[in-house]
Design an enzyme around this catalytic site. Structure first.
Site, mmCIF file in Angstrom:
data_model
loop_
_atom_site.group_PDB
_atom_site.id
_atom_site.type_symbol
_atom_site.label_atom_id
_atom_site.label_comp_id
_atom_site.label_asym_id
_atom_site.label_seq_id
_atom_site.Cartn_x
_atom_site.Cartn_y
_atom_site.Cartn_z
ATOM 1 N N THR A 34 -0.430 3.436 -3.861
ATOM 2 C CA THR A 34 -1.274 3.822 -4.994
ATOM 3 C C THR A 34 -0.534 4.781 -5.917
ATOM 4 O O THR A 34 -0.636 4.692 -7.143
ATOM 5 C CB THR A 34 -2.572 4.478 -4.488
ATOM 6 O OG1 THR A 34 -3.233 3.572 -3.603
ATOM 7 C CG2 THR A 34 -3.492 4.808 -5.648
ATOM 8 N N ARG A 614 -3.827 2.680 10.564
ATOM 9 C CA ARG A 614 -4.860 3.534 9.944
ATOM 10 C C ARG A 614 -4.753 4.966 10.473
ATOM 11 O O ARG A 614 -5.272 5.896 9.856
ATOM 12 C CB ARG A 614 -6.280 3.028 10.241
ATOM 13 C CG ARG A 614 -6.681 1.657 9.724
ATOM 14 C CD ARG A 614 -6.329 1.427 8.288
ATOM 15 N NE ARG A 614 -5.018 0.809 8.183
ATOM 16 C CZ ARG A 614 -4.284 0.794 7.076
ATOM 17 N NH1 ARG A 614 -4.711 1.366 5.981
ATOM 18 N NH2 ARG A 614 -3.096 0.212 7.053
#
Length: 785
Positions: A34, A614
């Site tokens: 991102t 994760r």
């Protein structure tokens, strides 16, 4: 050098500074994807590219908001508001609002959510007098959705021999006709479902050269996040939009391609370099999220996949703790262990509730964890439950709002024509529907001209009053904002009053939900940046579009101090300090429905890779020795993925220790709907070798079975290559004594049938693999004699 470049590593800088021409950024888990995307957009704008000429497509509204906020922070000012950043569906819906008339739709078209779409499918099935137990609306809708995502039209579907043979074998030969009728019904209703937002935008660009040229000139720079999750329709739209300038930047990770069940194809990212000349490829391999232990384990697992772009993640983070492998006696014990561990970690290491995530393969697994967390008063948020906007009272008021914007919306009309009760009963509604179908008109048109259709005087008066009320609501749209209209509708339909008068606990909750909806509309109206682009639209239509396209993640507060419960699919893109990967059992994870081919098994392995990556600091992998499935207590074996984890990275001392297609989307409809995997990459071995150099070899597969493995895992399966054109028989056709072929175990003979009728099991003696118990609802067997 600009300040925003200084915080990037060398590979990230390379991805940001390359402006002209196609570029593929392979972004490993936790590698700052991102950050690279947003910095790249900021750099484009700082280099003189107009924000109006930049299109950035994501898969979640949350990602789009985060990107826009970061760009504003980097550049300052409000110029980022002029960017087209959003999900595929929201951006395409926005453009279609202006262009829909070119393909025969009203610009105020309704967007049907999944429930609306299934309701239309169900109506079509009933009108065709088909058995809705055989033609289950959800299954038929999924089939239609797959066809649309593969750009298969009703005509293509009906004429493709292989697609038709699939439906005939499934005993549902009428799906082609249902598909055609469904599309016509949606068109008549002035409605598009979620898949249509992609399909109709593609149709707009393909059939309208003026529109294609307009948006090719407008979007000179295109960026796509999570490119590995794109489906054929999204791929073709991107190809069309980017054909003029070819300034297409795709960002993704083939190792996290886990959405084939909803039409995504890993081929798009594996073959991107074939789509454009001189593609620049940048690999982001430095992980900033996880410990070295977690990264090394992830590398080792994904290295076993053959179909992938080779890369090896590394990190400068601390080594971290070993991965805990936990075996429990039952799924309830698994839930109790997880809740106890969370409580212990909070007390011992001062973690907060929001630092924990419990991730599982299927939503059905959540029950044991919910019960255990409730017993210990640990607050949690469950993803995948009933959405706020799917509650009955919310859908009722929203249906009124949809109808006053688009009177052709029959799903909205049927929902509220007699709610609150006004004397238009089922018999009258059935007559209205029949008249509409007979005269090829909408239900609203029949209501408007009701006097011509022989309704009784009392019924005619009620209908006319209803039409007058809806028209009066519609007349407010031009001069009033969304909140004012919604408040007026809620009050004057008596919908709010009816809920207020219900003094039961449930009634009070429903009334509060309606108030919350009205509050959200008011907040939206008063916010300065509720819409991207040149014009801020405070109208009701814009609001309804926004809430229809919300995802489950958009409705949850990620910062709330609660333990997060969700499927692994829902967790992609998220990160947590501590992760429990639950239910690591054969037939559950990997899922029994997804181990018939190498492609399916490799996607399950990518799913395991996602759950491992994760975790930032701590990772537990748990499994239960027994679990109830379909009402029966089933003995479980540990998942093969546990065995694939490097032994030197594991801690087994906890709770019993545990045990160890062509990419141009041409070809037939069948090929597009069932496009396989075979991108030609073969990086699994190389990735595994690189991983071995980093932290030593894994335990030898040829060594004696370690003491922690049960004897049954010592048996090696002799893999079988299925017969060409393998087609499985129906479960009901199988019987004792038959010779059969299994895709994995080979040829054998059924020696016993047992189990309940809804969950039958066969004991089969295979020629090369001995006796096996096979669950017939999951296995695929071909009768050979």
């Amino acid at each position: 050098m600009q300040d925003y470049i200084k915080g990037l590593n060398e590979r990230q800088k390379e991805a940001v500074l390359h402006i002209q021409g196609p570029i593929m950024i392979i972004a490993g888990a936790g590698s700052g994807k991102t950050k690279v995307l947003t910095t790249r957009i900021a750099h484009l704008m700082a280099s003189g590219i107009d924000a109006f000429n930049i299109l950035a497509l994501t898969f979640t509204n949350k990602a789009a908001r985060e990107m826009k906020e970061r760009i504003e922070h980097i550049l300052g000012g409000n110029e980022a508001r002029n960017l087209y950043i959003g999900t595929f569906h929201s951006v395409f819906a926005r453009i279609l609002r202006a262009e829909a008339h070119r393909i025969g739709y009203p610009n105020n078209f309704t967007i049907y959510d999944t429930d609306d779409a299934k309701s239309v499918v169900k109506a079509v099935i009933n009108e065709m007098h088909l058995d809705d137990k055989l033609y289950k609306p959800s299954q038929v809708y999924n089939r239609i959705s797959s066809a649309k995502n593969a750009l298969v039209s009703p005509a293509d579907y009906a004429t493709d021999y292989y697609v038709q043979q699939e439906d005939i074998r499934a005993n549902r030969p009428a799906i082609a006709k249902i598909y055609d009728s469904y599309c016509k019904r949606c068109f008549k209703n002035g409605a598009m479902d979620f898949d249509d937002l992609l399909l109709k935008f593609y149709e707009l660009l393909k059939t309208n050269p003026e529109s294609l040229s307009k948006y090719q000139h407008k979007f000179k720079f295109i960026l796509i996040d999570e490119y590995q999750d794109t489906n054929p329709a999204q791929y073709e739209v991107i190809k069309l939009l980017g054909a003029m300038h070819e300034n297409v930047c795709v960002v993704g990770d083939d190792a996290q391609s886990i959405y084939s069940f909803r039409g995504a194809t890993i081929q798009n990212i594996l073959q991107f370099q074939k789509d454009y000349d001189e593609v620049k490829v940048v690999k982001l391999e430095q992980n900033y999220r996880s410990t070295q232990t977690i990264i090394n384990a992830a590398n080792d697992v994904i290295g076993k996949n053959k179909g992938q772009i080779p890369k090896v993640l590394f990190t400068e983070n601390a080594e971290g703790e070993k991965i805990r492998i936990v075996k429990t006696m039952s799924d309830n014990e698994e839930g109790k262990f997880v809740a106890d561990s969370i409580q212990e970690q909070k007390l011992r290491n001062h973690f907060l509730n929001k630092d924990f995530a419990i991730l599982y393969r299927t939503n059905a697994q959540s029950r044991a964890f919910e019960e255990a967390l409730r017993r210990m008063a640990i607050p949690y948020t469950m993803y995948g439950g009933v959405s706020f906007y799917q509650r009955k009272e919310i859908k009722d008021l929203v249906a009124y709002l949809r109808l006053i914007i688009n009177s052709r919306d029959e799903e909205a009309l049927k929902r509220i024509i007699n709610y609150p009760v006004r004397g238009i009963g089922k018999t009258t509604i059935d007559k209205i529907i029949l008249l509409a179908n007979t005269h090829n008109k909408t239900m609203w048109e029949i209501l408007v001209e009701a006097a011509q259709h022989g309704f009784r005087a009392g019924t005619l008066e009620v209908i006319n009053n209803f039409v007058t009320m809806i028209r009066s609501f519609s007349s407010m749209l031009e001069k009033h904002n969304a909140y004012e209209v919604a408040f007026h509708v809620g009050k004057n339909t008596n919908l709010v009053r009816e809920l207020f008068n219900d003094k039961s606990t449930e009634g009070l909750q429903r009334y509060e939900n309606i108030q919350e909806l009205l509050n959200s509309i008011k907040e939206w109206v008063e916010s300065p940046d509720n819409e991207d682009g040149e014009v801020v639209d405070k109208g009701l239509g814009a609001y309804l579009q926004q809430i229809t396209l919300l995802t489950d993640a958009d409705e949850k507060d990620p910062d709330a101090d609660t333990v997060k419960l969700m499927t692994i699919h829902a967790a992609k893109g998220l990160e947590f300090e501590c992760v429990f990967a639950a239910g690591l059992e054969e037939m559950l994870f990997p899922n029994a429905m997804s181990i018939n081919t190498r492609e399916e098994l490799e996607e399950e392995r990518r799913l395991f890779y996602v759950v491992v990556t994760r975790a930032k600091k701590k990772l537990w992998v748990t499994y239960a020795n027994t679990r109830y499935k379909f009402g029966q207590l089933v003995q479980n074996e540990p998942s093969r993925f546990i065995e694939e984890l490097p032994e030197q990275l594991l801690d087994r001392s906890y709770a019993g220790g545990g045990t160890k297609m062509s990419n141009n989307f041409g070809g037939s409809a069948f090929e597009r709907m069932n496009s396989g995997f075979g991108g030609g990459w073969s990086g699994g071995k190389k990735a595994a070798e690189d991983a071995e150099k980093r932290y030593g070899p894994p335990p030898s597969k040829k060594s004696a079975t370690p003491s922690y493995l049960p004897p049954k895992m010592e048996k090696k399966v002799t893999d079988h290559t299925p017969t060409e054109n393998f087609v499985a028989n129906e479960v009901t056709e199988l019987a004792v004594g038959q010779k059969v072929e299994h895709q994995k175990f080979g040829f054998g003979e059924i020696i016993k049938m047992e189990g309940a009728s809804h969950n039958p099991m066969a004991i089969i003696k295979f020629e090369t693999n001995g006796e096996k118990k096979i669950l017939l609802n999951y296995a695929r067997l071909r009768i050979v004699g």
